[in-house]
Design a protein around this motif. Structure first.
Motif, PDB file in Angstrom:
ATOM      1  N   ARG A 293       0.446   1.005  21.103  1.00  0.00           N
ATOM      2  CA  ARG A 293      -0.370   1.644  22.118  1.00  0.00           C
ATOM      3  C   ARG A 293      -1.259   0.570  22.757  1.00  0.00           C
ATOM      4  O   ARG A 293      -1.684  -0.360  22.096  1.00  0.00           O
ATOM      5  N   ARG A 294      -1.557   0.741  24.027  1.00  0.00           N
ATOM      6  CA  ARG A 294      -2.409  -0.234  24.697  1.00  0.00           C
ATOM      7  C   ARG A 294      -3.750  -0.386  23.970  1.00  0.00           C
ATOM      8  O   ARG A 294      -4.290  -1.485  23.865  1.00  0.00           O
TER       9      ARG A 294
ATOM     10  N   SER B 179      11.581  -6.161  30.833  1.00  0.00           N
ATOM     11  CA  SER B 179      12.260  -5.461  29.745  1.00  0.00           C
ATOM     12  C   SER B 179      11.310  -5.047  28.627  1.00  0.00           C
ATOM     13  O   SER B 179      11.714  -4.337  27.715  1.00  0.00           O
ATOM     14  N   VAL B 180      10.059  -5.487  28.687  1.00  0.00           N
ATOM     15  CA  VAL B 180       9.066  -5.131  27.670  1.00  0.00           C
ATOM     16  C   VAL B 180       7.896  -4.440  28.357  1.00  0.00           C
ATOM     17  O   VAL B 180       7.349  -4.977  29.319  1.00  0.00           O
ATOM     18  N   PRO B 181       7.511  -3.254  27.893  1.00  0.00           N
ATOM     19  CA  PRO B 181       6.349  -2.583  28.496  1.00  0.00           C
ATOM     20  C   PRO B 181       5.119  -3.474  28.400  1.00  0.00           C
ATOM     21  O   PRO B 181       4.845  -4.065  27.357  1.00  0.00           O
ATOM     22  N   GLU B 182       4.388  -3.579  29.485  1.00  0.00           N
ATOM     23  CA  GLU B 182       3.231  -4.472  29.508  1.00  0.00           C
ATOM     24  C   GLU B 182       2.049  -3.806  28.822  1.00  0.00           C
ATOM     25  O   GLU B 182       1.502  -2.819  29.305  1.00  0.00           O
TER      26      GLU B 182
ATOM     27  N   GLU C 198       8.113 -12.492  23.766  1.00  0.00           N
ATOM     28  CA  GLU C 198       8.547 -13.884  23.875  1.00  0.00           C
ATOM     29  C   GLU C 198      10.025 -13.974  24.250  1.00  0.00           C
ATOM     30  O   GLU C 198      10.417 -14.842  25.044  1.00  0.00           O
ATOM     31  N   ARG C 199      10.848 -13.097  23.697  1.00  0.00           N
ATOM     32  CA  ARG C 199      12.260 -13.086  24.073  1.00  0.00           C
ATOM     33  C   ARG C 199      12.410 -12.809  25.567  1.00  0.00           C
ATOM     34  O   ARG C 199      13.213 -13.445  26.259  1.00  0.00           O
ATOM     35  N   ALA C 200      11.646 -11.839  26.073  1.00  0.00           N
ATOM     36  CA  ALA C 200      11.730 -11.510  27.494  1.00  0.00           C
ATOM     37  C   ALA C 200      11.295 -12.687  28.363  1.00  0.00           C
ATOM     38  O   ALA C 200      11.906 -12.969  29.399  1.00  0.00           O
ATOM     39  N   LEU C 201      10.247 -13.396  27.948  1.00  0.00           N
ATOM     40  CA  LEU C 201       9.794 -14.557  28.705  1.00  0.00           C
ATOM     41  C   LEU C 201      10.819 -15.691  28.635  1.00  0.00           C
ATOM     42  O   LEU C 201      11.066 -16.383  29.620  1.00  0.00           O
TER      43      LEU C 201
END
Length: 305
Positions: free
Chosen positions: A97-98, A265-268, A255-258
């Motif tokens: 959760r944020r 691909s990853v919720p911010e 890190e994988r997405a970066l």
């Protein structure tokens, strides 16, 4: 040791024996010498210093992208992360959760923190408790030696493992009669036990050392709470550990997405600039897979409260 999920451990054999994750000297120097400025710029999301660090990290990740064994390892780990996060027993604790991450911007190092369970008092200092736990009976002489050789009166510093003048792994930090100290020393004790038995700095050794550290942290504190704590404390400890795992899996996915230049691909949950204060993400691009695999190794074997 706790049971291992062989599907999780098997891909480690594909890592070259001498493979290492490169450090980022510029980032380490910036963190050491200009931490307050770096922290301010990370929170603002802009600034010359933070941008230079992020450019260096992106470049390092781009270089790692061309490393076949690391790509295989990261992709295999990513598949396992998705499978574990879909397990029903983790449905309420693993999804991030944020609100779980926003407080990290205010910390020198954004590691999972819990103001309740970690602050619970224990009946004795952590080192005394660990040396007497039945779960460590078969290694009691070694554990006692490590704790005696460690420096556990260092106020104001996080628990960490370093080599002493003789090259022996020891623990630094401040002991206390709290769950926080018990967990911190138990974690570093895992590193020491592994690294004294099998010294080396390869990626394989880092996987194994981190797995043991994660495993001992969870098992030893849980054992203490079963003996002297309440059922509620045992449940709180299990839930806290799952939040640690959630952080590990999130930062790995990020890190994988970066690395693959797929940030969508990853919720911010926080801006990339703020994630610079995740210790290992900041210092060692590519290292998040080590933490992710440490969490994966213990999750399947600890599915219940």
């Amino acid at each position: 040791m706790s049971p291992r999920n062989t599907a999780v451990d098997a891909p480690d054999a594909r890592v070259p024996a001498d493979a290492v994750f490169p450090g980022d000297a510029t980032a380490v120097a910036a963190y050491r010498d200009q931490r307050r400025l770096l922290q301010k710029e990370a929170v603002l999301g802009r600034g010359e210093l933070i941008e230079s660090v992020l450019r260096g990290r992106r470049a390092a990740l781009a270089g790692l992208r061309a490393t076949p064994w690391l790509r295989r390892l990261i992709d295999s780990t990513h598949r396992q992360v998705r499978q574990v996060m879909a397990r029903p027993e983790y449905a309420d604790v693993l999804p991030l959760r944020r609100s779980m991450l926003t407080f990290l911007a205010e910390l020198p190092l954004p590691i999972p923190a819990d103001s309740v369970i970690l602050r619970h008092p224990t009946h004795a200092p952590a080192a005394e408790i660990l040396a007497g736990l039945p779960e460590l009976r078969h290694r009691r002489a070694e554990v006692t030696r490590i704790l005696a050789e460690s420096s556990l009166q260092e106020a104001g510093t996080p628990f960490r493992t370093v080599d002493d003048d003789s090259g022996r792994a020891i623990v630094l930090g401040q002991d206390a009669p709290t769950i926080d100290a018990l967990a911190g020393i138990a974690h570093e004790l895992g590193h020491c036990l592994y690294e004294r038995a099998r010294p080396g700095r390869s990626v394989r050794s880092q996987f194994a050392s981190e797995r043991l550290a994660h495993c001992l942290e969870e098992r030893l504190v849980a054992a203490y709470l079963r003996e002297r704590g309440s059922p509620e404390e045992c449940r709180d400890w299990w839930a806290y550990q799952r939040r640690v795992d959630a952080h590990n899996l999130y930062f790995f996915r990020l890190e994988r997405a970066l690395m693959y230049e797929q940030p969508d691909s990853v919720p911010e949950l926080m801006p990339e600039s703020t994630t610079s204060f995740r210790e290992s993400l900041f210092i060692l691009p590519g290292y998040q897979v080590v933490y992710a695999r440490a969490s994966l190794a213990r999750l399947p074997a600890h599915g219940g409260a």
